[in-house]
Design a protein around this motif. Structure first.
Motif, PDB file in Angstrom:
ATOM      1  N   ALA A  42     -33.926  31.414 -13.246  1.00 31.48           N
ATOM      2  CA  ALA A  42     -33.432  32.389 -14.213  1.00 31.48           C
ATOM      3  C   ALA A  42     -34.005  33.766 -13.931  1.00 31.48           C
ATOM      4  O   ALA A  42     -33.345  34.792 -14.111  1.00 31.48           O
ATOM      5  CB  ALA A  42     -33.811  31.936 -15.619  1.00 31.48           C
ATOM      6  N   LYS A  43     -35.260  33.786 -13.455  1.00 38.33           N
ATOM      7  CA  LYS A  43     -35.912  35.062 -13.194  1.00 38.33           C
ATOM      8  C   LYS A  43     -35.208  35.801 -12.051  1.00 38.33           C
ATOM      9  O   LYS A  43     -35.081  37.016 -12.058  1.00 38.33           O
ATOM     10  CB  LYS A  43     -37.382  34.823 -12.830  1.00 38.33           C
ATOM     11  N   GLU A  44     -34.699  34.994 -11.096  1.00 42.91           N
ATOM     12  CA  GLU A  44     -33.993  35.613  -9.988  1.00 42.91           C
ATOM     13  C   GLU A  44     -32.736  36.343 -10.472  1.00 42.91           C
ATOM     14  O   GLU A  44     -32.440  37.456 -10.057  1.00 42.91           O
ATOM     15  CB  GLU A  44     -33.592  34.549  -8.974  1.00 42.91           C
ATOM     16  N   TYR A  45     -32.010  35.642 -11.391  1.00 45.82           N
ATOM     17  CA  TYR A  45     -30.850  36.304 -11.992  1.00 45.82           C
ATOM     18  C   TYR A  45     -31.259  37.596 -12.666  1.00 45.82           C
ATOM     19  O   TYR A  45     -30.644  38.649 -12.532  1.00 45.82           O
ATOM     20  CB  TYR A  45     -30.193  35.404 -13.052  1.00 45.82           C
ATOM     21  N   LEU A  46     -32.332  37.489 -13.425  1.00 45.01           N
ATOM     22  CA  LEU A  46     -32.800  38.657 -14.168  1.00 45.01           C
ATOM     23  C   LEU A  46     -33.162  39.802 -13.232  1.00 45.01           C
ATOM     24  O   LEU A  46     -32.801  40.963 -13.456  1.00 45.01           O
ATOM     25  CB  LEU A  46     -34.019  38.293 -15.016  1.00 45.01           C
ATOM     26  N   ASP A  47     -33.902  39.412 -12.157  1.00 43.33           N
ATOM     27  CA  ASP A  47     -34.290  40.442 -11.187  1.00 43.33           C
ATOM     28  C   ASP A  47     -33.057  41.128 -10.610  1.00 43.33           C
ATOM     29  O   ASP A  47     -33.028  42.338 -10.403  1.00 43.33           O
ATOM     30  CB  ASP A  47     -35.120  39.833 -10.053  1.00 43.33           C
ATOM     31  N   LEU A  48     -32.046  40.283 -10.350  1.00 39.30           N
ATOM     32  CA  LEU A  48     -30.804  40.815  -9.804  1.00 39.30           C
ATOM     33  C   LEU A  48     -30.210  41.853 -10.757  1.00 39.30           C
ATOM     34  O   LEU A  48     -29.806  42.944 -10.348  1.00 39.30           O
ATOM     35  CB  LEU A  48     -29.819  39.653  -9.608  1.00 39.30           C
ATOM     36  N   ILE A  49     -30.215  41.490 -12.028  1.00 40.48           N
ATOM     37  CA  ILE A  49     -29.641  42.412 -13.015  1.00 40.48           C
ATOM     38  C   ILE A  49     -30.497  43.659 -13.164  1.00 40.48           C
ATOM     39  O   ILE A  49     -30.008  44.769 -13.277  1.00 40.48           O
ATOM     40  CB  ILE A  49     -29.477  41.707 -14.377  1.00 40.48           C
ATOM     41  N   LEU A  50     -31.807  43.416 -13.093  1.00 44.43           N
ATOM     42  CA  LEU A  50     -32.705  44.554 -13.263  1.00 44.43           C
ATOM     43  C   LEU A  50     -32.700  45.476 -12.054  1.00 44.43           C
ATOM     44  O   LEU A  50     -32.466  46.667 -12.158  1.00 44.43           O
ATOM     45  CB  LEU A  50     -34.140  44.069 -13.501  1.00 44.43           C
ATOM     46  N   GLN A  51     -32.977  44.846 -10.867  1.00 41.66           N
ATOM     47  CA  GLN A  51     -33.176  45.668  -9.674  1.00 41.66           C
ATOM     48  C   GLN A  51     -31.923  45.821  -8.819  1.00 41.66           C
ATOM     49  O   GLN A  51     -31.872  46.663  -7.934  1.00 41.66           O
ATOM     50  CB  GLN A  51     -34.307  45.079  -8.833  1.00 41.66           C
ATOM     51  N   GLY A  52     -30.969  44.929  -9.016  1.00 40.29           N
ATOM     52  CA  GLY A  52     -29.769  44.984  -8.197  1.00 40.29           C
ATOM     53  C   GLY A  52     -29.950  44.197  -6.926  1.00 40.29           C
ATOM     54  O   GLY A  52     -31.043  43.735  -6.616  1.00 40.29           O
ATOM     55  N   GLY A  53     -28.854  43.935  -6.180  1.00 41.20           N
ATOM     56  CA  GLY A  53     -28.907  43.166  -4.949  1.00 41.20           C
ATOM     57  C   GLY A  53     -27.593  42.453  -4.774  1.00 41.20           C
ATOM     58  O   GLY A  53     -26.589  42.836  -5.372  1.00 41.20           O
TER      59      GLY A  53
END
Ligand code: ATP
Ligand code: MG
Lengths: 244, 447
Positions: free
Chosen positions: B163-174
């Motif tokens: 879930a954190k990876e999804y969040l990071d994606l939303i936060l930082q982009g990628g």
């Protein structure tokens, strides 16, 4: 050799009594009598068969052959058959109750105990544990139990063994008191002087056979070896000369 | 006979030290055995049926958890036996081959994946335990609980990482893959920066106000979603367990431990007391005098069995009631466990008489009593499945010819509400009492 008075039937008699243990003969056809009120000593070396003979006379063990006649026979075992943790009174009342229940006496157990305490002179030690009594006093209690049923013949197996001379003297005073009251007595001993002093008649057994039956004087004559003052050593050489 | 019994009780009362030892020693041993004993230290066997489709990856958010990993996690602490179906797993538990079964249902994978979605539906693992094994049952329960805890921890960790990876994606982009297509995600932080950059270029007015609101949202979202990661680790129990009991209802751990304790104390006390008391008759030379026309050998024997029954019953009753105050026993079933104590005491007393009559000396009798009681009783506590067939036969034989096992069965049967087979145990004990009595009588011929 037979010292028994003619016409007087014995209180206890054994004829041709034999007994073997695991094929080893302990008694080989022994005759033995005790007249009414008579005192007989049974002497002989260790393993001669004294205990075996007395226990057959008492009806505790069965002979392989031969027969035993006699009534009112009481047996007092060699070692005191008493519960050392129980008091004198508790021991006496236990055996008094058992004898009463077995129909050997009709006397009330409590009365019997009182009488035996009186007889043994141990009234003041009645509540002491038997284990704390001297050997002589233990033996008195031991004998007293044998006397409960009022036997006509009392069989004592080495009654004075392990007692010092003073204790032995007191014990014999006690025993002879019973004899005076009419009880016949047969006792085994290793002490030839004791036999000579207290018995009217002496029976010698060795290796399951009776090798002598008569008075102390007759025994003295039979073992005569030039040292009349020392019956014991004469007796030993007599046994040796008879092949024992 | 009552006089003989009275005499023995008097002697016992006169020996306070011996009496205390006779009571305290067996009770201490019994307590040690009863409560410290876990029946075997080897691994518990658990049947495992994995109904999940083979090697189906349980990926979510880039993190992969496969069925094998869960299985390994489960089987780390226990010995897993593979089962091919729920029915087989159940049979293995019922037959005692396994003490428990764990079943991973077919939909476990889907449900685990759903945990990372907006509609989480936690997987339910089925657990089947056997009611008929006692200490082991308790141990298994603990182990399964620990296993589940570990599996849950693993899943929770993976879950929050995914879930954190999804969040990071939303936060930082990628970028991430979606049905074979690479999708670029801008990310909130970048959005905020971009928006901030273009903000001055936008003329003041409605549009500019809208833009400012967008920037504020991106900033707030960035700040708050940062906290969501740690919050996700709070999902601590993704797997639920559904426990089913099969097999006979057996005594609970408490009942079994009480049974072992009381049976042990009863055995030691009674056998030692009676064997010693019998040998005492000979050591005090009383036996010849007693049997010279006063009482029969059988009466002496009966008095000794009576002594052991009375004393053994009384002390084990005190022990049982004492234990009952702490752990709670079925008072309503008193007639049953009282019977068990009486019959057990009588059987041990008969065995003690035989031992005392054969040994003929107090010391030898005491030594023999300890040397026979201890191993025979311990042997009868070894579970059948822990040894090979030869030893098992020996154990069964020992359990059958020595009164310990039937006494234990009778006591636990008497204590359990659903206790069955107490009558059979009582019959067994009666037969043993008779048999040992006959042996003792035989030994008394040459006493
Ligand atoms: N119960 C028994 N079992 C086997 N042998 C026995 C038994 N009782 C006695 N004997 C044997 O019988 C023989 C006679 O023994 P007994 O005890 O009668 O002798 P004793 O004259 O009383 O000896 P002691 O003076 O030592 O008391 C001995 O050889 C003895 O070993
Ligand atoms: Mg003798």
């Amino acid at each position: 050799m037979d010292a028994q008075l003619p016409g007087k039937s014995p209180a206890l008699a054994a004829r041709g009594v034999s007994k073997s243990f695991d094929g080893r003969q302990a008694l080989g056809g022994v005759d033995f009598e005790v007249g009414p009120g008579e005192v007989v000593a049974l002497i002989g070396p260790n393993g001669a068969g004294k205990t075996t003979l007395l226990s057959i006379l008492a009806g505790i063990s069965e002979p392989d052959s031969g027969e035993v006649e006699g009534e009112g026979v009481a047996w007092v075992p060699q070692q005191a058959a008493l519960y050392r943790r129980l008091s004198v009174r508790e021991n006496l009342i236990l055996f008094a109750r058992l004898q009463h229940d077995a129909g050997q006496t009709s006397e009330k157990p409590e009365a019997m105990v009182a009488r035996m305490l009186e007889l043994t002179g141990l009234g003041d030690r009645a509540d002491d544990r038997v284990g704390t009594l001297s050997g002589g006093n233990q033996q008195r209690v031991n004998i007293a139990i044998g006397l409960m049923a009022g036997p006509s013949v009392l069989l004592l197996d080495e009654p004075s063994v392990g007692l010092d001379p003073a204790q032995r003297e007191r014990l014999w005073t006690f025993i002879l008191g019973l004899v005076a009251a009419g009880t016949a007595l047969a006792f085994s001993t290793h002490d030839i002087q004791e036999a000579e002093r207290y018995a009217e008649r002496i029976v010698v057994v060795a290796e399951g056979e009776r090798i002598f039956n008569g008075t102390a004087d007759e025994l003295r004559r039979a073992v005569e070896s030039g040292r009349p003052d020392d019956l014991e050593s004469s007796f030993l050489s007599y046994l040796r000369s008879r092949g024992h | 006979m009552r006089w003989l019994l009275l005499k023995d009780l008097q002697i016992l009362r006169r020996s306070p030290l011996q009496l205390a030892l006779l009571v305290i020693y067996p009770i201490v041993i019994a307590l040690l055995v009863g409560f410290a004993m876990t029946r075997d230290s080897e691994q518990t066997k658990v049947a495992l049926y994995n109904a999940m489709p083979a090697s189906e990856p349980l990926g979510f958010g880039g993190e992969e958890v496969d069925g094998n990993e869960i299985r390994d996690q489960l089987c780390e602490r226990v010995e897993c036996l593979e089962a091919d179906s729920t029915g087989q797993a159940r049979n293995m538990v019922e037959s005692g081959e396994a003490t428990a079964a764990v079943i991973l249902p077919e939909d476990t994978g889907d449900r685990i994946r759903s945990l990372a979605s907006l509609n989480p539906d936690p997987p339910v693992i089925q657990i089947i335990v056997n009611g008929s094994d006692t200490v082991e049952n308790q141990v298994t329960d603990d182990q399964i609980e620990a296993m589940l805890g570990e599996a849950n921890l693993l899943l929770a960790k993976r879950l929050s990482e995914g879930a954190k990876e999804y969040l990071d994606l939303i936060l930082q982009g990628g970028s991430f893959e979606f049905f074979g297509q690479e999708i670029e995600v801008l990310g909130l932080q970048k959005s905020e920066q971009i928006l901030k950059k273009i903000e001055p270029k936008v003329p003041a007015g409605t549009d500019r106000q809208e833009l400012e609101r967008a920037i504020r949202f991106a900033g707030l979202a960035t700040d708050n979603l940062d906290l969501a990661g740690p919050l996700l680790t709070a999902i601590s129990e993704p797997i639920r367990a559904d426990k089913v009991e099969v097999g006979d209802e057996a005594p609970s751990l408490d009942t079994f431990a009480i049974g072992v304790t009381v049976a042990f104390a009863l055995m030691f006390m009674t056998v030692l007391l009676v064997a010693g008391s019998m040998a005492l008759e000979r050591e005090e030379n009383a036996f010849t005098r007693l049997t010279a026309g006063l009482v029969s050998r059988l009466q002496i024997l009966m008095a000794k069995v009576g002594l052991g029954t009375v004393v053994g019953f009384c002390i084990s009753l005190i022990l049982l009631v004492g234990l009952g105050l702490f752990v709670g026993i079925e008072w309503g079933r008193a007639p049953y466990w009282l019977l068990a104590l009486v019959f057990g005491a009588a059987a041990f007393a008969a065995a003690g008489s035989a031992l005392g009559a054969a040994a003929r000396e107090i010391r030898a009798a005491t030594l023999a009593a300890v040397m026979i009681c201890l191993p025979v009783a311990l042997l009868s506590l070894i579970p059948d499945d822990a040894v090979g067939p030869a030893i098992e036969t020996a154990i069964n034989l020992g359990s059958a010819i020595f009164p310990f096992r039937p006494t234990l069965d009778a006591i636990t049967g008497g204590l359990e509400v659903s206790g069955s087979g107490i009558w059979l145990s009582l019959l067994h004990l009666t037969l043993l009492t008779g048999a040992y009595g006959a042996l003792a009588r035989l030994a008394l011929r040459r006493f």
